[in-house]
Design a protein around this motif. Structure first.
Motif, PDB file in Angstrom:
ATOM      1  N   VAL A 198      30.071 -70.398 -14.571  1.00  0.00           N
ATOM      2  CA  VAL A 198      30.982 -70.685 -13.457  1.00  0.00           C
ATOM      3  C   VAL A 198      31.075 -69.474 -12.547  1.00  0.00           C
ATOM      4  O   VAL A 198      30.697 -68.362 -12.920  1.00  0.00           O
ATOM      5  N   VAL A 199      31.591 -69.693 -11.359  1.00  0.00           N
ATOM      6  CA  VAL A 199      31.907 -68.593 -10.455  1.00  0.00           C
ATOM      7  C   VAL A 199      33.346 -68.168 -10.696  1.00  0.00           C
ATOM      8  O   VAL A 199      34.094 -68.808 -11.437  1.00  0.00           O
ATOM      9  N   ASP A 200      33.757 -67.074 -10.054  1.00  0.00           N
ATOM     10  CA  ASP A 200      35.128 -66.598 -10.212  1.00  0.00           C
ATOM     11  C   ASP A 200      36.108 -67.559  -9.548  1.00  0.00           C
ATOM     12  O   ASP A 200      35.946 -67.931  -8.374  1.00  0.00           O
ATOM     13  N   ALA A 201      37.131 -67.948 -10.273  1.00  0.00           N
ATOM     14  CA  ALA A 201      38.086 -68.937  -9.771  1.00  0.00           C
ATOM     15  C   ALA A 201      38.888 -68.392  -8.586  1.00  0.00           C
ATOM     16  O   ALA A 201      39.113 -69.094  -7.601  1.00  0.00           O
ATOM     17  N   GLY A 202      39.334 -67.134  -8.693  1.00  0.00           N
ATOM     18  CA  GLY A 202      40.087 -66.545  -7.595  1.00  0.00           C
ATOM     19  C   GLY A 202      39.249 -66.433  -6.333  1.00  0.00           C
ATOM     20  O   GLY A 202      39.723 -66.694  -5.219  1.00  0.00           O
ATOM     21  N   GLY A 203      37.983 -66.045  -6.506  1.00  0.00           N
ATOM     22  CA  GLY A 203      37.082 -65.975  -5.367  1.00  0.00           C
ATOM     23  C   GLY A 203      36.839 -67.339  -4.754  1.00  0.00           C
ATOM     24  O   GLY A 203      36.751 -67.484  -3.529  1.00  0.00           O
ATOM     25  N   ARG A 204      36.746 -68.370  -5.596  1.00  0.00           N
ATOM     26  CA  ARG A 204      36.579 -69.740  -5.096  1.00  0.00           C
ATOM     27  C   ARG A 204      37.784 -70.133  -4.240  1.00  0.00           C
ATOM     28  O   ARG A 204      37.631 -70.791  -3.192  1.00  0.00           O
ATOM     29  N   GLY A 205      38.971 -69.735  -4.664  1.00  0.00           N
ATOM     30  CA  GLY A 205      40.162 -70.032  -3.876  1.00  0.00           C
ATOM     31  C   GLY A 205      40.156 -69.312  -2.540  1.00  0.00           C
ATOM     32  O   GLY A 205      40.541 -69.879  -1.508  1.00  0.00           O
ATOM     33  N   LEU A 206      39.714 -68.046  -2.539  1.00  0.00           N
ATOM     34  CA  LEU A 206      39.667 -67.288  -1.290  1.00  0.00           C
ATOM     35  C   LEU A 206      38.672 -67.919  -0.314  1.00  0.00           C
ATOM     36  O   LEU A 206      38.911 -67.954   0.901  1.00  0.00           O
ATOM     37  N   VAL A 207      37.552 -68.426  -0.826  1.00  0.00           N
ATOM     38  CA  VAL A 207      36.590 -69.113   0.043  1.00  0.00           C
ATOM     39  C   VAL A 207      37.259 -70.328   0.707  1.00  0.00           C
ATOM     40  O   VAL A 207      37.045 -70.594   1.898  1.00  0.00           O
ATOM     41  N   ALA A 208      38.082 -71.040  -0.039  1.00  0.00           N
ATOM     42  CA  ALA A 208      38.797 -72.181   0.543  1.00  0.00           C
ATOM     43  C   ALA A 208      39.742 -71.730   1.654  1.00  0.00           C
ATOM     44  O   ALA A 208      39.850 -72.374   2.705  1.00  0.00           O
ATOM     45  N   VAL A 209      40.435 -70.615   1.432  1.00  0.00           N
ATOM     46  CA  VAL A 209      41.361 -70.088   2.431  1.00  0.00           C
ATOM     47  C   VAL A 209      40.608 -69.648   3.685  1.00  0.00           C
ATOM     48  O   VAL A 209      41.055 -69.889   4.818  1.00  0.00           O
ATOM     49  N   LEU A 210      39.455 -69.013   3.508  1.00  0.00           N
ATOM     50  CA  LEU A 210      38.657 -68.578   4.659  1.00  0.00           C
ATOM     51  C   LEU A 210      38.022 -69.775   5.372  1.00  0.00           C
ATOM     52  O   LEU A 210      37.829 -69.756   6.589  1.00  0.00           O
ATOM     53  N   GLY A 211      37.705 -70.812   4.624  1.00  0.00           N
ATOM     54  CA  GLY A 211      37.220 -72.033   5.255  1.00  0.00           C
ATOM     55  C   GLY A 211      38.264 -72.624   6.180  1.00  0.00           C
ATOM     56  O   GLY A 211      37.950 -73.140   7.264  1.00  0.00           O
ATOM     57  N   ALA A 212      39.523 -72.542   5.770  1.00  0.00           N
ATOM     58  CA  ALA A 212      40.622 -73.011   6.622  1.00  0.00           C
ATOM     59  C   ALA A 212      40.734 -72.151   7.878  1.00  0.00           C
ATOM     60  O   ALA A 212      41.093 -72.647   8.958  1.00  0.00           O
ATOM     61  N   LEU A 213      40.415 -70.860   7.760  1.00  0.00           N
ATOM     62  CA  LEU A 213      40.442 -69.975   8.928  1.00  0.00           C
ATOM     63  C   LEU A 213      39.358 -70.389   9.931  1.00  0.00           C
ATOM     64  O   LEU A 213      39.591 -70.387  11.151  1.00  0.00           O
ATOM     65  N   VAL A 214      38.186 -70.741   9.426  1.00  0.00           N
ATOM     66  CA  VAL A 214      37.111 -71.227  10.300  1.00  0.00           C
ATOM     67  C   VAL A 214      37.563 -72.487  11.035  1.00  0.00           C
ATOM     68  O   VAL A 214      37.390 -72.626  12.257  1.00  0.00           O
ATOM     69  N   GLU A 215      38.156 -73.423  10.302  1.00  0.00           N
ATOM     70  CA  GLU A 215      38.601 -74.673  10.914  1.00  0.00           C
ATOM     71  C   GLU A 215      39.690 -74.422  11.951  1.00  0.00           C
ATOM     72  O   GLU A 215      39.753 -75.109  12.976  1.00  0.00           O
ATOM     73  N   THR A 216      40.524 -73.432  11.723  1.00  0.00           N
ATOM     74  CA  THR A 216      41.582 -73.097  12.676  1.00  0.00           C
ATOM     75  C   THR A 216      41.003 -72.715  14.034  1.00  0.00           C
ATOM     76  O   THR A 216      41.510 -73.135  15.081  1.00  0.00           O
TER      77      THR A 216
END
Length: 572
Positions: A198-216
């Motif tokens: 698996v990948v790092d769970a915390g890092g996976r969450g940060l990618v989701a947060v940064l994805g939201a920044l892109v969409e913004t």
């Protein structure tokens, strides 16, 4: 839902980003929980990140709401106000190791975006600086940084953002792609991830947060993480077992994590988290003390308020260290070996569910004890810090029952409680929400609770008891304002009946007596008095005597609630 893209950093962009990040983490929460194997395989990283951002969203929304009702500050708030609210909300609501680090990342961004200076940081260059400072400050907050974690993903995002020129959308997209690539590389950096596949769970969450920044900033949803866990190019090292196959979707991830979540070595038994009011010098000493007690130490914050997270065997010593440094509160202690369904430690099977439980929000420690003695699972609501829906969902899960009666005990928490009930129902729990608007209505409902009855009959009985209880509150006005009883000044004593100001006075006991007399004019058989910490010592005796003298058939019960209001009154 389509979003109108923001072209530069302002308060509305912050609000949009927070909302989209919460949606993204809500969608990915179960997936992130399933791949959580480091630093402890307790399966709650996605939930913790969601709760942290939910607290940030609530703080930002409060700033916007304040501007909507304040005629002196029409329009939207300033960027500095919005980002400070975001960072503060994340700080006070941070949950778990990853949530605490995310709070520091947001605080690091805020230190740039809210900084005074001639050049406002509202463009792509400002966003680059904010992401860089965020990554650096988060790394500094962790006692012993480890590569292959959310820290590596944050650093890669900042590096990628620094390498491009352009507007906020361009910078955000570069940061997202940099984080996404770094996330896929985390198993090569951390052996426990490689073995688990698996990948790092915390890092996976940060990618989701940064994805939201892109969409913004672009209005476009960025491409998803490959193979759900991002392991398209995992590299094996000699002597390592090959990682488990990672299938698309949450089911495959769950199988992978379940097969590899147990750590090879036992770590500390407890996770300890608390907010701390303390000076910088005291916090420096606290870091050294906690570092000697355990691991996974993260201390974030500043300006007198800190969030402390550590894994230890001696939870009492960790709390005592906080007491020596300042004033710890909102203390949460989690036993990793408690047999939670997400936890791989221990061999005990999950405890069986009880048939029915009551979950209640209470505004004071004394009330929490009273409700707990009656068998309820409680959620403590402190002044200015209402619980988020995620906290209520966690309490419903903690009750470990097939059927749950939820008592919000506050009119303003009804929608939050409804959202929590809906979430719990999706998890197969039968939940009934009784719209109690005060803790005294909750007491009345709990008094007639009968688990042996059919669920519907019990809910009807509790709802009827709550509805038959009129409620009132005596408190002190914090500012000048218009009320139904006239204009009040800061420091005036207010008597509220059913949520409306009915009495404005200067003396607490006199105001309470007036309120009680008005309530008893409509009749009643039982008066409940719940005393706050700052209530006059003689007020209970005075009001009990008043009831005996004027209403011979009415009984009175008194509790010490410890709530912020001076007095809560219930009449049944």
């Amino acid at each position: 839902m389509a979003q109108v893209p923001q072209t530069f950093l302002d308060a509305l962009a912050v609000r949009t980003w927070c909302g989209l990040a919460l949606e993204a983490l809500g969608s990915a929460r179960e997936e992130i929980d399933a791949i959580n194997v480091y630093p402890v395989a307790d399966g709650d990283t996605g939930t913790n990140l969601y709760l942290t951002v939910e607290s940030a969203v609530a703080a930002v929304e409060a700033v916007f709401a304040a501007h909507e009702v304040d005629s002196r500050a029409p329009g939207k708030p300033a960027l500095a106000d919005a980002v400070r609210a975001m960072a503060h909300g994340a700080l006070i609501g941070a949950q778990g190791n990853s949530g605490t680090i995310l709070a520091q990342l947001l605080r690091g961004m805020t230190q740039v975006l809210a900084a005074d200076g001639e050049t406002p940081h509202t463009d792509g260059a400002g966003l680059r600086l904010a992401l860089r400072h965020a990554a650096d400050s988060a790394r500094q907050a962790v006692a012993h940084p480890v590569e292959g974690t959310v820290l590596s993903v944050a650093a890669a995002a900042a590096d990628a953002a620094h390498a491009v020129e352009g507007d906020c959308g361009t910078v955000a997209r570069a940061a997202y792609e940099g984080a996404r690539a770094a996330l896929a590389a985390t198993p090569r950096q951390l052996a426990v991830l490689r073995r688990a596949g698996v990948v790092d769970a915390g890092g996976r969450g940060l990618v989701a947060v940064l994805g939201a920044l892109v969409e913004t900033f672009t209005g476009e949803t960025p491409r998803p993480v490959a193979d759900a866990a991002g392991l398209t190019d995992t590299v094996h090292e000699p002597g390592d077992e090959p990682p488990a196959r990672v299938d698309d979707g949450p089911e495959g991830i769950g199988e992978c994590a379940a097969g590899a979540s147990a750590p090879e070595e036992d770590g500390p038994a407890f996770e300890v988290i608390y907010l701390l009011e303390a000076e910088d010098t005291a916090v420096a000493r606290l870091r050294e003390r906690l570092d000697s007690l355990g691991d996974s130490l993260v201390v974030v914050g500043g300006d007198g308020l800190w969030n402390v997270h550590v894994h230890v065997d001696d939870a009492g010593a960790a709390v005592e260290a906080g007491v020596e440094a300042g004033r710890p509160y909102r203390i949460r202690i989690t036993h990793f070996g408690a047999g939670d369904v997400h936890t791989a430690r221990g061999e005990r099977p999950p405890r069986p569910r009880v048939q029915r439980a009551v979950v209640a929000v209470v505004p004071g420690e004394g009330l929490a004890g009273l409700y707990s003695e009656a068998g309820a699972t409680t959620v403590l609501a402190r002044p200015g810090e209402p619980p988020a829906s995620g906290e209520l969902v966690q309490a419903v899960r903690r009750a470990h029952a097939r059927e749950v009666v939820l008592l919000p005990n506050d009119a303003e928490l009804r929608h939050t409680a409804a959202a929590a009930a809906e979430q719990a129902r999706t998890e197969g729990i039968r939940v009934a929400l009784i719209p109690t608007r005060s803790a005294v209505q909750g007491i009345a409902a709990l008094a007639v609770h009968e688990p042996a009855r059919r669920f519907d009959e019990d809910v009807v009985s509790m709802t009827s008891a709550a509805g038959a209880t009129r409620y009132a509150e005596v408190c002190v006005a914090e500012r000048q304002s218009w009320t139904m009883a006239g204009i009040c000044q800061a420091g005036d004593v207010l008597g509220l009946i059913e949520g409306d100001v009915a009495v404005i006075g200067a003396d607490v006991t006199a105001a309470a007596e007036t309120v009680l007399d008005r309530m008893l004019q409509a009749g009643g058989e039982l008066v409940t008095l719940v005393l706050g910490d700052d209530a006059p010592k003689s007020i209970a005796d005075h009001l009990e005597a008043r009831v005996r003298e004027t209403h011979l058939a009415v009984d009175t019960v008194v509790y010490r609630g410890g709530q912020g209001a001076l007095l809560l009154i219930g009449v049944e």
